[in-house]
Design an enzyme around this catalytic site. Structure first.
Site, PDB file in Angstrom:
ATOM      1  N   MET A 149       0.838  -1.192   0.000  1.00 23.43           N
ATOM      2  CA  MET A 149       0.000   0.000   0.000  1.00 23.43           C
ATOM      3  C   MET A 149       0.882   1.254   0.000  1.00 23.43           C
ATOM      4  SD  MET A 149      -2.939  -1.351  -0.184  1.00 23.43           S
ATOM      5  CE  MET A 149      -3.661  -2.960   0.071  1.00 23.43           C
ATOM      6  N   CYS A 150       0.282   2.426   0.056  1.00 21.50           N
ATOM      7  CA  CYS A 150       1.009   3.671  -0.154  1.00 21.50           C
ATOM      8  C   CYS A 150       0.487   4.739   0.807  1.00 21.50           C
ATOM      9  CB  CYS A 150       0.833   4.155  -1.591  1.00 21.50           C
ATOM     10  SG  CYS A 150       1.112   2.884  -2.861  1.00 21.50           S
ATOM     11  N   ARG A 151       1.106   5.911   0.727  1.00 19.78           N
ATOM     12  CA  ARG A 151       0.649   7.104   1.431  1.00 19.78           C
ATOM     13  C   ARG A 151       0.658   8.250   0.435  1.00 19.78           C
ATOM     14  NH1 ARG A 151      -1.799   5.864   5.971  1.00 19.78           N
ATOM     15  NH2 ARG A 151      -2.553   4.530   4.299  1.00 19.78           N
TER      16      ARG A 151
ATOM     17  N   ASN B 289      -4.149   4.770  -3.327  1.00 21.63           N
ATOM     18  CA  ASN B 289      -3.647   3.846  -2.302  1.00 21.63           C
ATOM     19  C   ASN B 289      -4.657   2.716  -2.200  1.00 21.63           C
ATOM     20  OD1 ASN B 289      -2.350   2.652  -0.051  1.00 21.63           O
ATOM     21  ND2 ASN B 289      -3.740   3.727   1.330  1.00 21.63           N
TER      22      ASN B 289
END
Length: 277
Positions: A1-3, A113
């Site tokens: 996942m990401c930010r 995300n």
């Protein structure tokens, strides 16, 4: 996942938002509090608008954001009223520049995300649904970029909320045909440089974190000594994967299955439901 984070408002140096906050996006690249992974080091990207240009500038790299000297240099010298920033934690696709966010098409930028579950099983079905004239624009191999081009195919430039709803509905229907129980997990930001839309949704109803900043006028009343709040307009707004600090009253969770519009005048927060294609 990401930010990720999205900024709209008074023109500021990118450094003001990317580096200076206590829990900045750069800090989150090493010390995320709410993400699936603590470390987000599989590349990064920033995109910003300059008033004299028709399209946004995009800078992306495959290294981690926390020690990139070029990002530090750009952040100290670029000022913009509207920008996106994203740090990546791959969900399985390659760490390469074309897989870093934000993605761009004309005046539009997109970042994401989350993930499409079992993307490798349904990728072909999703790809062939992309408009033939748009398809050559896909440069990478991520589910995120495929989602962007599906949304463009379904009318993003005319009706962003409707197009994203149709994209989500198509992804879910395609996934379920392949036996995927919970096909979609997403927080998305998309902008044309004038308005910004942010979406929080997942098939399972347990979406990744997303927050928006409190109105500046309210924050000034709560924190009259903060210089930054005196220097920005009432319409300045941030949307973030996780809060940039612990300032009381500054952050509000985006409700599950909803989307917001940041725009001149009154912003909006509305329910989001995927739609059939």
């Amino acid at each position: 996942m990401c930010r990720w984070l999205a900024y709209s408002g008074t023109p500021v140096l990118l450094d003001t938002i990317l580096y200076k906050p206590e829990h900045s996006l750069i800090d989150q690249s090493l010390h995320s509090r709410l993400g699936v992974e603590t470390t987000n080091g599989d590349g990064f990207g920033i995109g910003w608008y300059a008033s004299e240009l028709d399209t946004p500038a995009v800078y992306r790299d495959i290294g981690p954001a926390w020690n990139n000297r070029n990002l530090r240099e750009i952040a100290d010298h670029v000022r913009s009223p509207h920008f996106f920033a994203h740090i990546r934690a791959s969900t399985g696709t390659a760490v390469q520049q074309t897989n870093c966010h934000p993605f761009r098409h004309g005046r539009w930028m997109w970042m994401h995300n989350g993930s499409i579950a079992d993307f490798h099983l349904i990728r072909r079905d999703l790809a062939v649904a992309v408009d033939a004239e748009l398809f050559p624009g896909i440069e990478g191999s991520t589910d995120s970029e495929t989602m962007f081009y599906l949304a463009l195919t379904f009318g993003l430039e005319e009706d962003p909320p409707g197009a994203v709803a149709r994209m989500a509905g198509f992804v879910e229907a395609t996934g379920r045909r392949h036996g995927v129980e919970f096909p979609l997990q997403m927080t998305i930001a998309v902008t044309d440089g004038e308005r910004m839309w942010a979406f929080r949704y997942s098939t399972q109803g347990a979406s990744r974190s997303l927050y928006y900043s409190t109105e500046v006028e309210t924050l000034r009343a709560l924190h009259p000594d903060l210089t930054f709040l005196r220097e920005v307009s009432d319409e300045t707004r941030l949307i973030v994967s996780e809060p940039l600090g612990d300032l009381p009253g500054a952050w509000n969770e985006v409700p599950e299955s909803s989307y917001g519009i940041v725009q001149p005048g009154v912003d909006e927060l509305l329910p989001f439901t995927p739609q059939p294609v």
